[in-house]
Design a protein around this motif. Structure first.
Motif, PDB file in Angstrom:
ATOM      1  N   LEU A 101      32.545  21.713 -19.381  1.00 55.45           N
ATOM      2  CA  LEU A 101      31.311  21.273 -20.016  1.00 55.45           C
ATOM      3  C   LEU A 101      31.298  19.748 -20.128  1.00 55.45           C
ATOM      4  O   LEU A 101      32.351  19.120 -20.269  1.00 55.45           O
ATOM      5  N   ASN A 102      30.104  19.188 -20.070  1.00 59.37           N
ATOM      6  CA  ASN A 102      29.993  17.734 -20.233  1.00 59.37           C
ATOM      7  C   ASN A 102      29.330  17.342 -21.551  1.00 59.37           C
ATOM      8  O   ASN A 102      29.068  16.163 -21.795  1.00 59.37           O
ATOM      9  N   GLY A 103      29.025  18.338 -22.398  1.00 60.44           N
ATOM     10  CA  GLY A 103      28.408  18.055 -23.679  1.00 60.44           C
ATOM     11  C   GLY A 103      26.904  17.902 -23.614  1.00 60.44           C
ATOM     12  O   GLY A 103      26.245  17.763 -24.647  1.00 60.44           O
ATOM     13  N   ILE A 104      26.336  17.925 -22.417  1.00 58.64           N
ATOM     14  CA  ILE A 104      24.899  17.778 -22.230  1.00 58.64           C
ATOM     15  C   ILE A 104      24.306  19.060 -21.645  1.00 58.64           C
ATOM     16  O   ILE A 104      23.438  19.683 -22.240  1.00 58.64           O
ATOM     17  N   ASP A 105      24.798  19.444 -20.492  1.00 57.10           N
ATOM     18  CA  ASP A 105      24.299  20.639 -19.823  1.00 57.10           C
ATOM     19  C   ASP A 105      24.882  21.893 -20.476  1.00 57.10           C
ATOM     20  O   ASP A 105      26.056  21.907 -20.851  1.00 57.10           O
ATOM     21  N   PRO A 106      24.084  22.956 -20.597  1.00 56.68           N
ATOM     22  CA  PRO A 106      24.573  24.161 -21.276  1.00 56.68           C
ATOM     23  C   PRO A 106      25.650  24.906 -20.502  1.00 56.68           C
ATOM     24  O   PRO A 106      26.433  25.647 -21.089  1.00 56.68           O
ATOM     25  N   LYS A 107      25.667  24.706 -19.182  1.00 55.15           N
ATOM     26  CA  LYS A 107      26.679  25.379 -18.367  1.00 55.15           C
ATOM     27  C   LYS A 107      27.713  24.368 -17.867  1.00 55.15           C
ATOM     28  O   LYS A 107      27.401  23.187 -17.713  1.00 55.15           O
ATOM     29  N   PRO A 108      28.924  24.825 -17.582  1.00 55.87           N
ATOM     30  CA  PRO A 108      29.962  23.909 -17.109  1.00 55.87           C
ATOM     31  C   PRO A 108      29.580  23.220 -15.795  1.00 55.87           C
ATOM     32  O   PRO A 108      28.884  23.798 -14.958  1.00 55.87           O
ATOM     33  N   ILE A 109      30.024  21.999 -15.630  1.00 58.79           N
ATOM     34  CA  ILE A 109      29.918  21.294 -14.362  1.00 58.79           C
ATOM     35  C   ILE A 109      31.014  21.846 -13.461  1.00 58.79           C
ATOM     36  O   ILE A 109      32.191  21.844 -13.827  1.00 58.79           O
ATOM     37  N   GLU A 110      30.636  22.319 -12.281  1.00 61.50           N
ATOM     38  CA  GLU A 110      31.596  22.943 -11.365  1.00 61.50           C
ATOM     39  C   GLU A 110      31.739  22.072 -10.120  1.00 61.50           C
ATOM     40  O   GLU A 110      30.773  21.829  -9.398  1.00 61.50           O
ATOM     41  N   ILE A 111      32.922  21.597  -9.878  1.00 58.18           N
ATOM     42  CA  ILE A 111      33.159  20.672  -8.765  1.00 58.18           C
ATOM     43  C   ILE A 111      33.150  21.402  -7.432  1.00 58.18           C
ATOM     44  O   ILE A 111      32.745  20.843  -6.410  1.00 58.18           O
ATOM     45  N   LEU A 112      33.572  22.669  -7.436  1.00 58.37           N
ATOM     46  CA  LEU A 112      33.640  23.460  -6.212  1.00 58.37           C
ATOM     47  C   LEU A 112      32.685  24.645  -6.295  1.00 58.37           C
ATOM     48  O   LEU A 112      32.538  25.254  -7.359  1.00 58.37           O
TER      49      LEU A 112
END
Length: 568
Positions: A101-112
């Motif tokens: 999570l980045n604290g902004i978007d509700p879903k995790p940021i996924e690199i792959l």
């Protein structure tokens, strides 16, 4: 673009936007730092080995977080000449993992692509759902596998499938090769350091990495918690915010009853972190002034007659301010935020339960990383002009001191952990509330702050509650912020005028925050997941003013990603 047969999930343009516009730097101290220059040469050698240990601990945390983390990290490091891949690696290092999570978007940021986070991270099998987890545990109860269930629900095991059941593997066994390397570095550092008390702690901590025995963690924690004047700071943190699966057992009525009937302690899994730094004497002197307030505050706590507080049975509490050289593992998982201070060991640790002390450590480089220009723009848009004189970001440090002390007050872990997935939100909120509810009382009794300083602390804290996005339950600090903001608004401590500018009724803060603290302690004493859920949901509604503030934050530019600049 692929790495290890996995396609990178973000375009190079998206990575550029994150790295150039949404990332803020936190610069840690290096060899040119004055305090480091004054160290004995043997202590400098000890620090080299402690930083090596910190890097090995980072690998442990990566493995705990996701089954692919170490594999992907190695692949990133092999592709040093590919600019696109290295940009993805920079994001990986900010999240300290393949997703977060980045604290902004509700879903995790996924690199792959198609590589997701799991509620149980890598502590549990990646294909284990919440429902299956509960069913397997109930089946294991029926087979009378009580000892194995206790291990599965403890905070220091990795859990894997074992036929139709689950099996727990102690950290010292699962991570034996890495733990052996960490212990070796600690033993060498202990040999070099000139501080005998610190040497003693390092020796105990080394043994804790080698022995499958919770007592060794206890003894290491007890020696660490006594350190007050050592120049070198080395911490192995064990906190359990990342595991979102273990606590769900309390939401299943049948499973909860079985756990209670067999008196099984339930603790989420510990993610390891490591901190290396140097004591800042002047900063430490300021923090130590708050130590004498703890026994006094313990007597002011709501319902204090219904529980025994740690501070009442053992007042050992050390406090230090630290200039940071390295943050690894859990500390480096900068997923929408970064730790500014800690009060450890936590209540679930054997050290605290057997009379050991606690230790507060504050992170100077983290709290000094601020953007004054942006802060002024925020004030101009969202805060009434007469309050601008009271805003001072550095004064929030005094609130944080009260917050960390607040963790030493109130009901113990047997009450907190019974709240399941809501336990961390309630506990962080409790610590916030204690800090503010008793601030004026502390100032009056101990002469710590005059009126203008109190207004600075109140104002700077309230403005820090301005969220950049609607938080999720897995971010308990932000959930606590939203809860308190809404409570202050509902109880007329704060209000927004026709231009959506903040006003504060300072005279109402004490009464309202003490009322909120009573409600919060009542929730902890209830040991009820339902009570905790109702309380959290009642006060974390996302209203129009929340959305307006978040929109202003967005227009001013949000930097949820963090780049730790290390020099050792």
């Amino acid at each position: 673009m692929k790495i290890e047969n996995y396609e990178i999930n973000l375009t190079e343009e998206e990575l550029d936007d994150i790295l150039e516009k949404q990332t803020r730097n936190i610069e840690l101290i290096g060899p040119d730092f004055e305090t480091y220059q004054t160290l004995d040469e043997n202590d400098k050698k000890a620090l080299t080995h402690l930083i090596n240990a910190a890097n090995f601990i980072n690998d442990v945390a990566l493995e705990q977080d996701h089954e692919l983390n170490l594999q992907i990290k190695q692949a990133f490091e092999k592709n040093k000449d590919n600019q696109y891949i290295q940009k993805a690696y920079r994001l990986f290092k900010s999240l300290n993992g393949v997703a977060g999570l980045n604290g902004i978007d509700p879903k995790p940021i996924e690199i792959l692509k198609n590589v997701h986070q799991n509620p149980g991270k890598n502590f549990y099998p990646s294909d284990l759902s919440v429902d299956e987890f509960h069913k397997i545990l109930i089946d294991m109860f029926e087979e009378n596998l009580i000892d194995e269930i206790k291990k599965i629900l403890s905070n220091r095991t990795m859990v894997r499938r074992y036929g139709k059941f689950l099996k727990a593997i102690d950290y010292t066994q699962y991570f034996e090769p890495l733990f052996s390397k960490i212990a070796n570095e600690l033993e060498v550092a202990a040999h070099y350091t000139t501080d005998h008390e610190f040497e003693d702690y390092l020796s105990w901590q080394a043994q804790a990495f080698l022995q499958n025995n919770e007592d060794m963690d206890m003894l290491a924690d007890k020696h660490w918690a006594k350190l007050q004047n050592n120049m070198i700071e080395f911490t192995v943190s064990r906190e359990n915010y990342e595991d979102e699966l273990t606590g769900t057992v309390f939401s299943n009525p049948k499973l909860k009853k079985l756990i209670e009937d067999f008196q099984i302690k339930v603790n989420a899994k510990d993610t390891l972190g490591c901190r290396v730094g140097l004591l800042n004497k002047k900063g430490t002197e300021l923090i130590l002034r708050s130590k004498d307030t703890l026994p006094y505050l313990a007597k002011l706590m709501p319902y204090h007659e219904r529980y025994t507080q740690k501070i009442e049975t053992d007042s050992k509490q050390t406090m230090v301010d630290v200039d940071l050289m390295a943050l690894t593992g859990d500390y480096a998982m900068c997923r929408g935020g970064i730790t500014t201070a800690q009060n450890l060991p936590n209540d679930d640790k054997l050290s605290v339960q057997t009379g050991g002390g606690r230790r507060n450590v504050y992170h100077r480089q983290v709290r000094f990383a601020k953007d004054d220009e942006r802060a002024q723009k925020l004030l101009n848009i969202l805060v009434a002009p007469e309050l601008h004189q009271y805003y001072d970001a550095s004064m929030r440090h005094h609130f944080v001191i009260g917050h960390e002390n607040g963790h030493s007050l109130g009901p113990d872990s047997s009450f907190k952990n019974a709240l399941g997935v809501y336990a961390h939100t309630i506990e962080e909120h409790k610590a916030n509330t204690i800090s503010i509810a008793f601030l004026r009382e502390v100032a009056k009794h101990f002469g710590t702050y005059h009126d203008f300083e109190l207004k600075q602390i109140y104002t700077s804290w309230i403005i820090s509650l301005f969220l950049k996005a609607k938080p999720v339950l897995s971010k308990p600090h932000r959930m606590a912020d939203l809860l308190e903001f809404n409570y202050l608004l509902k109880n007329d401590v704060i209000f927004f005028d026709a231009e959506n500018k903040l006003h504060i009724r300072f005279e109402k803060i004490d009464e309202v925050m003490q009322k909120l603290l009573s409600e919060t302690i009542f929730v902890q004493l209830s040991k009820s997941v339902q009570t905790a859920q109702e309380f959290v949901e009642k006060w974390t509604d996302w209203s129009d003013i929340n959305e307006y503030i978040a929109d202003v934050q967005k227009k001013l530019g949000r930097k949820p990603y963090i780049n730790l600049i290390t020099k050792f």
